[in-house]
Design a protein around this motif. Structure first.
Motif, mmCIF file in Angstrom:
data_model
loop_
_atom_site.group_PDB
_atom_site.id
_atom_site.type_symbol
_atom_site.label_atom_id
_atom_site.label_comp_id
_atom_site.label_asym_id
_atom_site.label_seq_id
_atom_site.Cartn_x
_atom_site.Cartn_y
_atom_site.Cartn_z
ATOM 1 N N SER A 105 0.806 -1.222 0.000
ATOM 2 C CA SER A 105 0.000 0.000 0.000
ATOM 3 C C SER A 105 0.839 1.273 0.000
ATOM 4 C CB SER A 105 -0.974 0.008 1.172
ATOM 5 O OG SER A 105 -0.278 0.008 2.403
ATOM 6 N N ARG A 106 2.019 1.265 0.614
ATOM 7 C CA ARG A 106 2.873 2.446 0.622
ATOM 8 C C ARG A 106 4.195 2.195 -0.093
ATOM 9 N NH1 ARG A 106 3.410 4.365 6.435
ATOM 10 N NH2 ARG A 106 2.898 2.259 7.002
ATOM 11 N N ALA A 107 4.263 1.089 -0.783
ATOM 12 C CA ALA A 107 5.489 0.738 -1.495
ATOM 13 C C ALA A 107 5.655 1.609 -2.737
ATOM 14 C CB ALA A 107 5.449 -0.736 -1.895
ATOM 15 N N VAL A 108 6.888 1.738 -3.176
ATOM 16 C CA VAL A 108 7.191 2.477 -4.394
ATOM 17 C C VAL A 108 7.117 1.479 -5.545
ATOM 18 C CG1 VAL A 108 8.932 3.835 -5.618
ATOM 19 C CG2 VAL A 108 8.683 4.068 -3.126
ATOM 20 N N ILE A 109 6.131 1.675 -6.404
ATOM 21 C CA ILE A 109 5.923 0.772 -7.537
ATOM 22 C C ILE A 109 6.197 1.578 -8.801
ATOM 23 C CG2 ILE A 109 4.288 -0.704 -8.750
ATOM 24 C CD1 ILE A 109 2.828 -1.079 -6.063
ATOM 25 N N ILE A 127 -1.733 -10.345 1.121
ATOM 26 C CA ILE A 127 -1.142 -9.287 0.313
ATOM 27 C C ILE A 127 -2.107 -8.110 0.299
ATOM 28 C CG2 ILE A 127 -0.290 -8.606 -1.964
ATOM 29 C CD1 ILE A 127 0.370 -11.554 -2.472
ATOM 30 N N THR A 128 -1.618 -6.959 0.726
ATOM 31 C CA THR A 128 -2.394 -5.727 0.670
ATOM 32 C C THR A 128 -1.861 -4.931 -0.515
ATOM 33 O OG1 THR A 128 -2.623 -5.724 3.073
ATOM 34 C CG2 THR A 128 -3.102 -3.660 1.929
ATOM 35 N N VAL A 129 -2.736 -4.624 -1.459
ATOM 36 C CA VAL A 129 -2.334 -3.925 -2.675
ATOM 37 C C VAL A 129 -2.810 -2.476 -2.610
ATOM 38 C CG1 VAL A 129 -2.337 -6.048 -4.038
ATOM 39 C CG2 VAL A 129 -4.404 -4.643 -3.945
ATOM 40 N N PRO A 130 -2.208 -1.583 -3.415
ATOM 41 C CA PRO A 130 -2.687 -0.201 -3.445
ATOM 42 C C PRO A 130 -4.156 -0.124 -3.830
ATOM 43 C CG PRO A 130 -0.579 -0.378 -4.562
ATOM 44 C CD PRO A 130 -1.043 -1.780 -4.267
ATOM 45 N N ARG A 131 -4.771 0.920 -3.404
ATOM 46 C CA ARG A 131 -6.210 1.098 -3.625
ATOM 47 C C ARG A 131 -6.597 1.017 -5.098
ATOM 48 N NH1 ARG A 131 -9.743 5.779 -0.815
ATOM 49 N NH2 ARG A 131 -11.724 4.949 -1.469
ATOM 50 N N ASP A 132 -5.759 1.576 -5.977
ATOM 51 C CA ASP A 132 -6.098 1.632 -7.398
ATOM 52 C C ASP A 132 -5.505 0.482 -8.208
ATOM 53 O OD1 ASP A 132 -3.486 2.452 -7.114
ATOM 54 O OD2 ASP A 132 -3.665 4.182 -8.443
ATOM 55 N N ALA A 133 -4.946 -0.519 -7.544
ATOM 56 C CA ALA A 133 -4.310 -1.635 -8.250
ATOM 57 C C ALA A 133 -5.345 -2.561 -8.883
ATOM 58 C CB ALA A 133 -3.431 -2.431 -7.296
ATOM 59 N N ILE A 134 -4.933 -3.178 -9.982
ATOM 60 C CA ILE A 134 -5.723 -4.214 -10.634
ATOM 61 C C ILE A 134 -4.989 -5.519 -10.364
ATOM 62 C CG2 ILE A 134 -6.565 -5.081 -12.842
ATOM 63 C CD1 ILE A 134 -6.394 -2.092 -13.794
ATOM 64 N N VAL A 135 -5.697 -6.509 -9.819
ATOM 65 C CA VAL A 135 -5.056 -7.754 -9.406
ATOM 66 C C VAL A 135 -5.512 -8.901 -10.299
ATOM 67 C CG1 VAL A 135 -4.751 -9.380 -7.501
ATOM 68 C CG2 VAL A 135 -4.931 -6.941 -7.024
ATOM 69 N N ASP A 136 -4.536 -9.721 -10.716
ATOM 70 C CA ASP A 136 -4.801 -10.890 -11.542
ATOM 71 C C ASP A 136 -4.221 -12.109 -10.818
ATOM 72 O OD1 ASP A 136 -4.925 -12.893 -13.446
ATOM 73 O OD2 ASP A 136 -3.690 -11.843 -14.919
ATOM 74 N N VAL A 137 -5.070 -13.073 -10.455
ATOM 75 C CA VAL A 137 -4.614 -14.275 -9.749
ATOM 76 C C VAL A 137 -4.784 -15.532 -10.608
ATOM 77 C CG1 VAL A 137 -4.958 -13.384 -7.416
ATOM 78 C CG2 VAL A 137 -6.840 -14.523 -8.579
ATOM 79 N N ARG A 176 -6.308 -7.953 -0.278
ATOM 80 C CA ARG A 176 -7.237 -6.848 -0.045
ATOM 81 C C ARG A 176 -6.633 -5.555 -0.574
ATOM 82 N NH1 ARG A 176 -6.769 -3.137 3.912
ATOM 83 N NH2 ARG A 176 -5.068 -3.385 5.378
ATOM 84 N N HIS A 177 -7.499 -4.634 -0.908
ATOM 85 C CA HIS A 177 -7.068 -3.307 -1.367
ATOM 86 C C HIS A 177 -6.927 -2.402 -0.142
ATOM 87 C CE1 HIS A 177 -7.486 -3.690 -5.756
ATOM 88 N NE2 HIS A 177 -8.341 -4.641 -5.427
ATOM 89 N N ALA A 178 -5.891 -1.553 -0.163
ATOM 90 C CA ALA A 178 -5.702 -0.587 0.916
ATOM 91 C C ALA A 178 -6.886 0.362 0.950
ATOM 92 C CB ALA A 178 -4.400 0.187 0.703
ATOM 93 N N ARG A 179 -7.174 0.850 2.119
ATOM 94 C CA ARG A 179 -8.326 1.756 2.254
ATOM 95 C C ARG A 179 -7.993 3.184 1.878
ATOM 96 N NH1 ARG A 179 -11.848 -1.088 6.731
ATOM 97 N NH2 ARG A 179 -11.006 -3.115 6.300
ATOM 98 N N ARG A 180 -6.708 3.520 1.929
ATOM 99 C CA ARG A 180 -6.328 4.882 1.573
ATOM 100 C C ARG A 180 -5.238 4.891 0.569
ATOM 101 N NH1 ARG A 180 -2.151 6.029 6.031
ATOM 102 N NH2 ARG A 180 -2.551 4.308 7.375
#
Length: 180
Positions: A105-109, A127-137, A176-180
């Protein structure tokens, strides 16, 4: 009545502060900054109250080389990454026994697509991903339990695409997606 800012800067965790101190020390050791600049930067890092102040203190440093592939491995125990850390293009996570927690969520991508390859035996992963991330599993095979992931109704525009692949034996992947 005083109004609050719309997006207040998130508080600084100890991991964030430790990472910033390490980056300052590495920049000095590699000759990128002078002793005085390091002292001033460390003072800013150690007295920063908001995340934006921490980012500002590190802005003049050369970028860390994220590389293209990194591996995090442990035979047993917990693997945990959180706070401000740089995500490589491909991240391999290997663990025979133990839990994995990756907080992006606060990582530099810096890459539009990030591949995370999991090779886990026993133990779950979160795994917590950034709020605006698109996830493919689609590329992930699980042996025992299904993946827990509920895609966002409206995926964010411009967010990174995170592709999770690999195999998990006994354990569940929670995303899950980060809340902020």
């Amino acid at each position: 009545m005083t109004s609050l800012p719309e997006n207040p800067s998130p508080p600084i965790s100890e991991d964030d502060r430790d990472t910033a101190v390490r980056r300052m020390q590495e920049a000095y050791a590699e000759g990128h900054i002078s002793h005085e600049e390091m002292d001033e930067g460390l003072h800013q890092v150690l007295t920063a109250k908001a995340h934006s102040e921490l980012v500002s203190a590190l802005a003049s440093l050369p970028a860390e080389n994220p590389g293209t592939t990194s591996t995090i491995a442990a035979a047993g125990g917990r693997i945990r990454r959180r706070g401000v850390w740089r995500i490589p293009r491909t991240l391999k996570v290997e663990s025979a026994y133990g839990r994995v927690h990756l907080d992006l969520s606060r990582a530099v991508i810096e890459h539009p697509v990030v591949d995370i390859e999991l090779q886990l035996g026993t133990g779950g992963a979160k795994i917590t991903v950034p709020r605006d991330a698109i996830v493919d599993v689609e590329g992930l095979r699980t042996g025992w339990k299904d993946t827990l992931y509920k895609p966002r109704r409206r995926p964010g525009a411009g967010g990174p695409r995170i592709r999770i692949s690999g195999t998990m034996g006994f354990g569940r992947l929670k995303i899950r997606h980060a809340r902020r």
